[in-house]
Design an enzyme around this catalytic site. Structure first.
Site, PDB file in Angstrom:
ATOM      1  CB  CYS A 135      -0.915  -0.049   1.219  1.00 30.35           C
ATOM      2  SG  CYS A 135      -1.669   1.511   1.621  1.00 30.35           S
ATOM      3  CD  GLU A 202      -2.699  -1.286  -3.040  1.00 30.33           C
ATOM      4  OE1 GLU A 202      -3.190  -0.445  -3.815  1.00 30.33           O
ATOM      5  OE2 GLU A 202      -2.752  -1.170  -1.802  1.00 30.33           O
TER       6      GLU A 202
HETATM    7  C1  LIG Z   1      -5.984   0.753  -1.837  1.00 26.89           C
HETATM    8  C2  LIG Z   1      -4.930   1.707  -1.386  1.00 26.89           C
HETATM    9  N1  LIG Z   1      -3.662   1.321  -1.385  1.00 26.89           N
HETATM   10  C3  LIG Z   1      -2.698   2.169  -0.974  1.00 26.89           C
HETATM   11  C4  LIG Z   1      -2.988   3.440  -0.551  1.00 26.89           C
HETATM   12  C5  LIG Z   1      -1.913   4.381  -0.105  1.00 26.89           C
HETATM   13  O1  LIG Z   1      -2.059   4.739   1.196  1.00 26.89           O
HETATM   14  C6  LIG Z   1      -4.335   3.811  -0.557  1.00 26.89           C
HETATM   15  N2  LIG Z   1      -4.728   5.037  -0.164  1.00 26.89           N
HETATM   16  N3  LIG Z   1      -5.279   2.924  -0.994  1.00 26.89           N
END
Ligand SMILES: Cc1ncc(CO)c(N)n1
Length: 227
Positions: A135, A202
């Protein structure tokens, strides 16, 4: 080789696919429908709240007080930084608390956060750290590589810029060090599997937003075999 080097190398294709995903490409071109960005922000708000909760739980389970402090600080940083900034985006797009409260968490976001809770359950603090890492890291790469290219839509550009900030980069560096600290020869295969799955989620998070995924049942006639 360091855990983060191994993990990064194993996910080059997945991360490349994220950067080339139509959600990101349309965001850069300025053609991404605002309704899609709104959907993303509302889903991502739910995601980030779970993210902070998992980080706090991982801190509570940490045996090392220094690691616990870093994890609690990461969760607090998220609330003061990214989540607070997102509130300003909500205000700009007239996203109300009521709308947020009334929007169900979509399947992919639900599965992604569930995966991270599972990582904590099965591999403890180290598992949670590995699950949370893509993330920070993928978004930092997106900010570093794509903010320069820019988007003609101000709120899309502001979103890109937020992941290029020194503040975000500093937080990410701390998380990389933390992952390398908790990885051992014994837990590396399990941590890598967790990291890979988070990277997969992701990529699919963009797709979830692009299709405005819901829990609606698929029509029986739309279930078809691929063979
Ligand atoms: C799904 C997702 N992954 C990473 C980030 C980064 O913080 C975020 N805001 N949202």
């Amino acid at each position: 080789m360091q855990f983060t080097t191994i993990a990064h190398n194993a996910n080059l294709a997945s991360w490349q696919a994220s950067k080339q995903h139509p959600f990101i490409q349309q965001l850069l071109a300025g053609t991404l429908p605002l309704a899609t960005f709104r959907y993303y922000l509302i889903q991502d708000h739910a995601y980030l709240r779970e993210f902070g909760a998992i980080q706090d739980l991982a801190a509570e389970q940490a045996l090392d007080t220094d690691i616990a402090t870093q994890l609690h600080a990461g969760a607090e940083h998220l609330r003061q930084g990214e989540l607070a900034l997102r509130q300003t985006f909500f205000d700009r797009l007239n996203i109300t608390d009521k709308e947020v409260a009334n929007t169900p968490v979509a399947p992919t976001g639900y599965a992604y956060t569930s995966h991270m809770y599972r990582a904590l359950m099965t591999q403890g603090t180290a598992g949670a750290i590995a699950g949370l890492l893509p993330c920070y890291w993928l978004y930092a790469e997106i900010g570093a590589e794509l903010a320069e290219q820019g988007s003609p839509v101000p709120i899309y550009q502001d979103w890109l810029e937020s992941y290029r900030s020194d503040d975000y980069a500093g937080e990410m560096t701390d998380q990389l060090a933390l992952a390398n600290r908790v990885a051992t020869p014994d837990n590396t295969p399990a941590l890598l599997d967790i990291f890979n799955k988070s990277s997969w989620y992701e990529l699919n998070f963009w797709q979830m937003a692009l299709t405005h995924e819901t829990w609606e049942l698929t029509e029986p006639s739309d279930f078809s075999t691929t063979t």
